[in-house]
Enzyme design. Structure first.
Site, short mmCIF file in Angstrom:
data_model
loop_
_atom_site.label_atom_id
_atom_site.label_comp_id
_atom_site.label_asym_id
_atom_site.label_seq_id
_atom_site.Cartn_x
_atom_site.Cartn_y
_atom_site.Cartn_z
N ARG A 1 46.09 -10.45 -22.08
CA ARG A 1 46.74 -11.09 -20.93
C ARG A 1 47.48 -10.10 -20.04
O ARG A 1 47.55 -10.31 -18.83
CB ARG A 1 47.69 -12.18 -21.44
CG ARG A 1 46.91 -13.38 -21.92
CD ARG A 1 47.77 -14.47 -22.44
NE ARG A 1 47.00 -15.70 -22.50
CZ ARG A 1 47.38 -16.78 -23.18
NH1 ARG A 1 48.52 -16.77 -23.85
NH2 ARG A 1 46.64 -17.86 -23.17
N LYS B 1 37.08 -32.52 -32.11
CA LYS B 1 37.18 -33.95 -31.79
C LYS B 1 36.59 -34.38 -30.45
O LYS B 1 36.74 -33.70 -29.44
CB LYS B 1 38.66 -34.35 -31.78
CG LYS B 1 39.28 -34.28 -33.16
CD LYS B 1 40.74 -34.56 -33.07
CE LYS B 1 41.32 -34.74 -34.47
NZ LYS B 1 42.78 -34.88 -34.39
N GLY C 1 40.51 -21.95 -26.75
CA GLY C 1 41.14 -21.01 -27.67
C GLY C 1 40.27 -20.59 -28.85
O GLY C 1 40.07 -19.40 -29.10
N GLY D 1 44.37 -24.50 -22.16
CA GLY D 1 44.64 -25.80 -21.55
C GLY D 1 44.26 -25.85 -20.08
O GLY D 1 43.64 -26.82 -19.62
P1 ADP Z 1 38.42 -24.85 -28.70
O1 ADP Z 1 39.79 -24.33 -29.09
O2 ADP Z 1 37.43 -23.76 -28.50
O3 ADP Z 1 38.50 -25.79 -27.53
P2 ADP Z 1 38.54 -26.96 -30.66
O4 ADP Z 1 40.00 -26.71 -30.81
O5 ADP Z 1 38.09 -28.21 -30.04
O6 ADP Z 1 37.84 -25.71 -29.94
O7 ADP Z 1 37.84 -26.96 -32.10
C1 ADP Z 1 37.90 -25.87 -32.97
C2 ADP Z 1 37.94 -26.33 -34.39
O8 ADP Z 1 36.87 -27.22 -34.67
C3 ADP Z 1 37.81 -25.19 -35.34
O9 ADP Z 1 39.01 -25.03 -36.06
C4 ADP Z 1 36.65 -25.60 -36.26
O10 ADP Z 1 36.89 -25.32 -37.62
C5 ADP Z 1 36.58 -27.09 -36.04
N1 ADP Z 1 35.27 -27.62 -36.38
C6 ADP Z 1 34.07 -27.23 -35.92
N2 ADP Z 1 33.07 -27.89 -36.54
C7 ADP Z 1 33.64 -28.72 -37.44
C8 ADP Z 1 33.15 -29.66 -38.40
N3 ADP Z 1 31.86 -29.87 -38.54
N4 ADP Z 1 34.05 -30.32 -39.14
C9 ADP Z 1 35.37 -30.10 -39.00
N5 ADP Z 1 35.91 -29.24 -38.12
C10 ADP Z 1 35.06 -28.55 -37.34
MG MG Z 2 41.35 -25.24 -30.24
#
Ligand code: ADP
Ligand code: MG
Length: 396
Positions: A38, A200, A353, A376
């Protein structure tokens, strides 16, 4: 050009005092910056201002202070030192932000000087964008520059306040981030393939909804895939699932069909009987996940399908890992897709992230076209929302 605001290029900065909000919210360990991404990201604008004879005052937040005064472990001093180290510039730091000492130090800033103020969040009123905070910041300088993309979605004093009183323009990082992340909706080179994973559906629904409007293909992976399976009537065993979101997931599938956006869901999955480092992966087709198993990663057939789709893309946007990449044996799908993106000559834009952490872990960051510095803020842009920090700037 998707960016519609004035930048430092559009305003005369010669001999002016500039107050610039940067995102120096860096990780620290024992007072040392452990990841300087950053700080590096802010350098082009700082360099431009210095070369154009401006006096520069930098401010940022770091971490989550309580907001009632100085907390030594959250001081911005290490970030200021890192800036000096990376640029070779003489960088002054002052342990004040809002008081007379800070005001005097700002008044002393001459063309070419760089002064870093202390963590703006040592005062609670900053987060609320209280008028006294806004006025204070505006009194420090002739021009306000916002380059803190990572906080541009927050209507806080140091982000939007000064813009009410003095001319406010964007720095280069903010411009590039907004341009890149809104550009994929304006005029992407096609085929445009979006890859969305992570945990999610509920946290990504806005992202999915907006991407369906623009992408030719939407690839879904990660934990969110299982709620989509439920919407299609499959059983998902113990996989991550959000029963309250099955209907919305179904609506997304329908919308995609209407809009002509092809959705790819996993056809097979690496499953385990429990969540952990020692879990053993077994592959099941998506309509045959046993009731005592949970999906942890995309399976080999899916990996091939997804890699093929991103390889044929001209533009790829990626947010959210394909599986539980933190555990070695469930990182294969995420890594394979990341490598396929890295090895293709498509324009590749990465946000989020955990996705960025995954790319860094695989050592592929240099092979991507753009890795967003804001979690975010990048998600809000991809949801199609306007960022308050950007809104507050002068129109181009
Ligand atoms: P980002 O930060 O890139 O936006 P998210 O925060 O939405 O991504 O999701 C990341 C998390 O999703 C990781 O910690 C990963 O372990 C979890 N994840 C990915 N696939 C699965 C799965 N099949 N079951 C449970 N958790 C999962
Ligand atoms: Mg995340």
């Amino acid at each position: 050009m998707a960016f519609t605001k004035k930048t430092v290029r559009d305003i005369d900065v010669d001999g002016k005092r500039i107050l610039m909000r940067v995102d120096f919210n860096v990780p620290l360990k024992d007072g040392v910056v452990t990841d300087d991404t950053r700080v590096r990201a802010a350098i082009p604008t700082i360099q431009y201002l210095k070369e154009h004879n401006a006096g520069i005052i930098l401010m940022s937040h770091l971490g989550r202070p309580k907001g009632d005064g100085f907390e030594p472990e959250l001081s911005l001093r290490p970030a200021a030192e890192k800036l000096a180290e990376l640029t070779g510039y003489d960088v002054k730091f002052i342990e004040h932000t809002y008081d007379d000492e800070a005001a005097e130090a700002c008044a002393d800033v001459k063309p070419g000087d760089i002064l870093v103020l202390e963590n703006v969040r040592f005062l609670k009123a900053e987060k609320k964008n209280a008028p006294e905070v806004a006025k204070k910041f505006a009194s420090y300088a002739d021009i306000f520059v916002l380059d803190a993309f990572g906080t541009a979605h927050r209507a806080q004093g140091s982000v939007v306040g000064a813009a009410e009183f003095i001319p406010a323009v964007a720095g280069f990082l903010l411009e590039k981030e907004v341009d890149t992340l809104t550009g994929i909706f304006a005029e992407p080179e096609r085929p445009f393939v979006a890859v969305v994973g992570g945990s999610k559906v509920s946290s990504k629904i806005g992202v999915l909804d907006h991407l369906i409007d623009s992408a030719d293909t939407l690839i879904i992976g990660g934990g969110m895939a299982y709620t989509f399976f439920l919407a299609k009537g499959y059983e998902v065993g113990k996989s991550l699932q959000e029963p309250d979101w099955i209907e919305r997931a179904g609506e997304m599938l329908k919308k995609a069909e209407e809009k002509g956006c092809k959705i790819l869901l996993p056809i097979d999955n690496v499953c385990a009987d429990h969540f952990g480092e020692d879990a053993e992966g077994v592959v099941f087709d998506s309509d045959k996940i046993p009731e005592d198993m949970m999906g942890m990663d995309i399976g080999p057939k899916t990996t091939e399908l997804y890699c093929d789709a991103v390889t044929k893309a001209a533009t790829v946007f990626w947010n959210g890992p394909m599986g539980v990449f933190e555990i070695e044996q469930f990182a294969k799908g995420t890594e394979a897709v990341a490598r396929a993106i890295a090895d293709s000559d498509c324009t590749s834009i990465i946000g989020g992230g955990d996705s960025v952490a995954a790319i860094n872990k695989f050592g592929l960051a240099d092979k991507m076209s753009w890795i967003s510095t804001g979690g975010g803020a990048s998600m809000e842009l991809v949801e199609g929302k306007a960022l308050p920090g950007v809104e507050a700037l002068l129109d181009a």
